[in-house]
Design a protein around this motif. Structure first.
Motif, PDB file in Angstrom:
ATOM      1  N   ASP A   8       0.856  -1.972  -0.023  1.00  7.36           N
ATOM      2  CA  ASP A   8      -0.096   0.308  -0.104  1.00  7.36           C
ATOM      3  C   ASP A   8       0.722   1.213   0.136  1.00  7.36           C
ATOM      4  O   ASP A   8       0.821   2.398  -0.465  1.00  7.36           O
ATOM      5  N   ILE A   9       2.000   1.916   0.275  1.00  7.33           N
ATOM      6  CA  ILE A   9       3.288   2.313   0.130  1.00  7.33           C
ATOM      7  C   ILE A   9       4.226   2.265  -1.070  1.00  7.33           C
ATOM      8  O   ILE A   9       4.655   1.223  -2.126  1.00  7.33           O
ATOM      9  N   THR A  10       2.976   3.350  -2.253  1.00  8.49           N
ATOM     10  CA  THR A  10       3.216   3.410  -3.623  1.00  8.49           C
ATOM     11  C   THR A  10       4.348   4.832  -3.641  1.00  8.49           C
ATOM     12  O   THR A  10       3.982   5.790  -3.573  1.00  8.49           O
ATOM     13  N   PHE A  11       4.633   4.594  -5.025  1.00  7.29           N
ATOM     14  CA  PHE A  11       5.633   6.172  -5.054  1.00  7.29           C
ATOM     15  C   PHE A  11       4.607   7.412  -5.372  1.00  7.29           C
ATOM     16  O   PHE A  11       4.243   7.993  -5.375  1.00  7.29           O
ATOM     17  N   ARG A  12       3.509   6.280  -6.395  1.00 13.67           N
ATOM     18  CA  ARG A  12       2.261   7.643  -6.635  1.00 13.67           C
ATOM     19  C   ARG A  12       1.404   8.276  -4.955  1.00 13.67           C
ATOM     20  O   ARG A  12       1.469   9.636  -4.519  1.00 13.67           O
ATOM     21  N   ALA A  43      -4.722   9.307  -0.901  1.00 15.28           N
ATOM     22  CA  ALA A  43      -3.959   8.750  -0.686  1.00 15.28           C
ATOM     23  C   ALA A  43      -3.281   9.418   0.117  1.00 15.28           C
ATOM     24  O   ALA A  43      -2.267   8.284   0.933  1.00 15.28           O
ATOM     25  N   LEU A  44      -3.411  10.431   1.150  1.00 15.31           N
ATOM     26  CA  LEU A  44      -3.158  10.254   2.356  1.00 15.31           C
ATOM     27  C   LEU A  44      -3.262   9.367   3.458  1.00 15.31           C
ATOM     28  O   LEU A  44      -2.399   9.120   4.393  1.00 15.31           O
ATOM     29  N   HIS A  45      -4.708   9.377   3.908  1.00 13.88           N
ATOM     30  CA  HIS A  45      -5.321   8.258   5.189  1.00 13.88           C
ATOM     31  C   HIS A  45      -4.990   7.138   4.578  1.00 13.88           C
ATOM     32  O   HIS A  45      -4.965   6.662   5.754  1.00 13.88           O
ATOM     33  N   SER A  46      -4.651   6.931   3.330  1.00 17.79           N
ATOM     34  CA  SER A  46      -4.395   5.763   2.602  1.00 17.79           C
ATOM     35  C   SER A  46      -2.580   5.567   3.004  1.00 17.79           C
ATOM     36  O   SER A  46      -1.960   4.338   3.555  1.00 17.79           O
ATOM     37  N   GLU A  48      -0.863   7.021   5.561  1.00 15.22           N
ATOM     38  CA  GLU A  48      -0.613   6.482   6.689  1.00 15.22           C
ATOM     39  C   GLU A  48      -1.316   5.624   7.515  1.00 15.22           C
ATOM     40  O   GLU A  48      -0.240   4.437   8.413  1.00 15.22           O
ATOM     41  N   GLU A  49      -1.831   4.929   7.166  1.00 16.23           N
ATOM     42  CA  GLU A  49      -2.411   3.478   7.576  1.00 16.23           C
ATOM     43  C   GLU A  49      -1.737   2.304   7.285  1.00 16.23           C
ATOM     44  O   GLU A  49      -1.070   1.597   7.934  1.00 16.23           O
ATOM     45  N   ALA A  50      -0.619   2.476   5.629  1.00 21.12           N
ATOM     46  CA  ALA A  50       0.013   1.017   5.333  1.00 21.12           C
ATOM     47  C   ALA A  50       1.733   1.811   6.201  1.00 21.12           C
ATOM     48  O   ALA A  50       2.433   0.929   6.299  1.00 21.12           O
ATOM     49  N   MET A  51       2.244   2.850   6.636  1.00 19.52           N
ATOM     50  CA  MET A  51       3.250   2.893   7.373  1.00 19.52           C
ATOM     51  C   MET A  51       2.272   2.481   8.578  1.00 19.52           C
ATOM     52  O   MET A  51       3.588   2.773   9.732  1.00 19.52           O
ATOM     53  N   SER A  52       1.431   2.407   9.471  1.00 20.17           N
ATOM     54  CA  SER A  52       1.412   2.190  11.004  1.00 20.17           C
ATOM     55  C   SER A  52       1.379   3.248  12.109  1.00 20.17           C
ATOM     56  O   SER A  52       1.765   2.219  12.858  1.00 20.17           O
ATOM     57  N   CYS A  53       1.240   4.484  11.235  1.00 14.33           N
ATOM     58  CA  CYS A  53       1.536   5.474  12.698  1.00 14.33           C
ATOM     59  C   CYS A  53       0.475   6.811  11.776  1.00 14.33           C
ATOM     60  O   CYS A  53       0.912   6.612  11.413  1.00 14.33           O
ATOM     61  N   GLN A  54       0.708   7.634  12.717  1.00 14.94           N
ATOM     62  CA  GLN A  54       0.362   8.793  12.967  1.00 14.94           C
ATOM     63  C   GLN A  54       0.932  10.049  12.305  1.00 14.94           C
ATOM     64  O   GLN A  54       2.340  10.054  11.768  1.00 14.94           O
ATOM     65  N   LEU A  55       0.629  10.058  10.952  1.00 14.78           N
ATOM     66  CA  LEU A  55       1.156  11.367   9.956  1.00 14.78           C
ATOM     67  C   LEU A  55       0.043  12.918  10.139  1.00 14.78           C
ATOM     68  O   LEU A  55       1.382  13.339  10.001  1.00 14.78           O
ATOM     69  N   PHE A  56      -0.373  12.528  10.647  1.00 17.53           N
ATOM     70  CA  PHE A  56      -0.873  14.378  10.750  1.00 17.53           C
ATOM     71  C   PHE A  56      -1.833  14.359  12.069  1.00 17.53           C
ATOM     72  O   PHE A  56      -2.815  12.900  11.813  1.00 17.53           O
ATOM     73  N   SER A  57      -2.081  15.345  12.049  1.00 18.56           N
ATOM     74  CA  SER A  57      -2.852  15.986  13.217  1.00 18.56           C
ATOM     75  C   SER A  57      -4.166  17.347  12.820  1.00 18.56           C
ATOM     76  O   SER A  57      -3.826  16.860  11.693  1.00 18.56           O
ATOM     77  N   ALA A  73       8.998  12.457   4.138  1.00 20.45           N
ATOM     78  CA  ALA A  73       8.853  13.393   3.121  1.00 20.45           C
ATOM     79  C   ALA A  73       9.978  13.765   2.564  1.00 20.45           C
ATOM     80  O   ALA A  73      10.350  13.227   1.459  1.00 20.45           O
ATOM     81  N   GLU A  74      10.572  13.883   3.402  1.00 22.13           N
ATOM     82  CA  GLU A  74      12.492  13.577   3.014  1.00 22.13           C
ATOM     83  C   GLU A  74      12.940  12.267   2.385  1.00 22.13           C
ATOM     84  O   GLU A  74      13.837  13.022   1.774  1.00 22.13           O
ATOM     85  N   VAL A  75      12.593  11.612   3.105  1.00 24.96           N
ATOM     86  CA  VAL A  75      12.884  10.384   2.742  1.00 24.96           C
ATOM     87  C   VAL A  75      12.587   9.820   0.907  1.00 24.96           C
ATOM     88  O   VAL A  75      12.509   9.915   0.242  1.00 24.96           O
ATOM     89  N   SER A  76      11.305  10.482   1.337  1.00 24.40           N
ATOM     90  CA  SER A  76      10.416  10.176  -0.500  1.00 24.40           C
ATOM     91  C   SER A  76      10.817  11.209  -1.259  1.00 24.40           C
ATOM     92  O   SER A  76      11.184  10.526  -2.626  1.00 24.40           O
TER      93      SER A  76
END
Length: 304
Positions: A8-12, A43-46, A48-57, A73-76
Motif C-alpha cells: 500500500d506504500i506506492t510511489f504515487r 491517498a494521504l489517509h491510505s 498513513e494506514e500503510a505506515m502504521s503510525c500517525q502522520l497528521f493531526s 517526506a524527506e526520504v520520499s
C-alpha cells in the motif's frame, strides 16, 4: 533479512505526500497533481494506514503534518529522485533517451518529408537532439525491433503485434527513363513491350524493389538487370546516365530535374506505396514519440 514494504506504500502516494507538504493544503496539492482533493485526502489517509503510525493531526478541516510526516517526506524526495534516475539509466541502457531521438527513414524521403519532420520536432521540443538513420524498409524494420532506432518513416510493414504504424500518405510507382529517351514523351508505358530493354534496380529489402519484382511478374518476363544499388539516388543517377530503366515512386520526381522523367505505367501495372510512421507498441506513450507522431499527423493534414 530485509523487511518487506507494504504494497500500500506506492510511489504515487509518496508524490501526493510531497505535493501536500509543498502546497500546504489539499487544494494546492490537487492542483499540482491535476487530481481531485478527494483523491489527495484518500491517498494521504491510505499512506498513513500503510505506515502504521500517525502522520497528521486534524485541526478543524486541515491536516497538520507531524515530525513523522516530515521524515517520510524527506526520504520520499530521495527515493523518488533515485527511482527517476534509475528509470532514465535503464531506458538509456535499452537504447532510449529523453533528449535524443533516432529517426529511421527511407532515402527517398530525405528530399521532402524528413526536413519538415525535423523542423517540426525542433519547434515542439527544442532540447531534443535528432539523429537520422537511413536504410531500406527491411533494414529499418530490423533496427526498430532491435531498439537501434526509436521510430521509422517507411513503407507500412505487414501487420505485426509489436509494431504500431500511422499511415501518412500514398505514393504511386512510375516508369523511370532518362530525359530524351524514346519513352520520355509517352502518356503511359506497357512493361510487356520493354522485354528487350536493360534495367537497373535497388537491392532486396527496399519496398520499391518489391514493387519492381511484382510489376515484372505481371508483365510475364524477367528483366535484364545490369546493376543493383543500395540507395535510390544512386539508382536515379544510373537512369539519368542512360545505364538502364527502372521503376520509381513519385516522391522523387523533382530530385534530378529533367535528367530523369517519371512516366505513368499502364493500368495493369499500377502500384501504390503507403508511407507511414512506425514504432514499437510498448513505447506508444513515450513523450518523444508522441511529439513525433503529432508532427507527422500535422504534415499529413497539411498535405491534403
Amino acid at each position: 533479512m530485509r523487511s518487506r514494504i507494504s504494497d500500500d506504500i506506492t510511489f504515487r502516494k509518496l508524490e501526493v505526500l510531497l505535493a501536500y507538504m509543498e502546497g500546504g493544503n489539499l487544494n494546492a496539492a490537487a492542483r499540482m497533481l491535476d487530481i481531485s482533493t478527494v483523491s489527495v485526502h484518500r491517498a494521504l489517509h491510505s499512506l498513513e494506514e500503510a505506515m502504521s503510525c500517525q502522520l497528521f493531526s486534524l485541526q478543524g478541516r486541515n491536516l497538520i503534518p507531524n515530525e513523522a510526516a516530515q521524515v517520510l517526506a524527506e526520504v520520499s524526495r530521495d527515493v523518488l529522485k533515485l527511482m527517476a534516475d534509475g528509470i532514465a539509466a535503464t531506458r538509456s541502457a535499452a537504447g532510449y533517451s529523453a533528449d535524443h531521438l533516432r529517426i529511421g527513414s527511407l532515402y527517398s524521403l530525405t528530399t521532402g518529408i524528413i526536413p519538415e519532420v525535423i523542423i517540426g520536432i525542433k519547434l515542439r521540443k527544442q532540447e531534443l537532439e535528432t539523429e537520422l538513420v537511413l536504410g531500406s524498409n527491411a533494414d529499418l524494420l530490423h533496427k526498430l525491433k532491435q531498439n537501434a532506432i526509436d521510430a521509422a518513416l517507411m513503407a507500412q510493414p505487414d501487420p505485426d503485434p509489436d509494431v504500431e504504424s500511422i499511415p501518412l500518405f500514398e505514393d504511386e510507382v512510375f516508369f523511370a527513363a532518362p530525359g530524351g529517351s524514346p519513352y520520355a514523351g509517352m502518356k503511359e508505358v506497357d512493361l510487356r513491350e520493354c522485354a528487350g530493354e536493360k534495367f537497373v534496380c535497388l537491392r532486396d529489402g527496399f519496398v520499391t524493389f518489391n514493387g519492381f519484382q511484382e510489376a515484372f511478374r505481371i508483365a510475364g518476363f524477367a528483366p535484364t538487370i545490369v546493376t543493383r544499388v543500395g540507395d535510390i539516388f544512386s539508382l536515379m543517377n544510373l537512369v539519368g546516365a542512360g545505364i538502364g530503366y527502372t521503376l520509381l515512386p513519385g516522391r522523387v520526381r523533382d530530385a534530378f530535374g529533367d535528367r530523369v522523367q517519371l512516366i505513368p505505367l499502364k493500368a495493369d501495372f499500377h502500384m501504390r506505396q503507403t508511407i507511414g510512421l512506425s514504432f514499437l507498441r510498448v513505447r506508444e506513450r513515450d513523450p518523444n514519440l508522441l511529439a513525433l507522431a503529432a508532427v507527422c499527423r500535422m504534415l499529413k493534414h497539411g498535405a491534403k
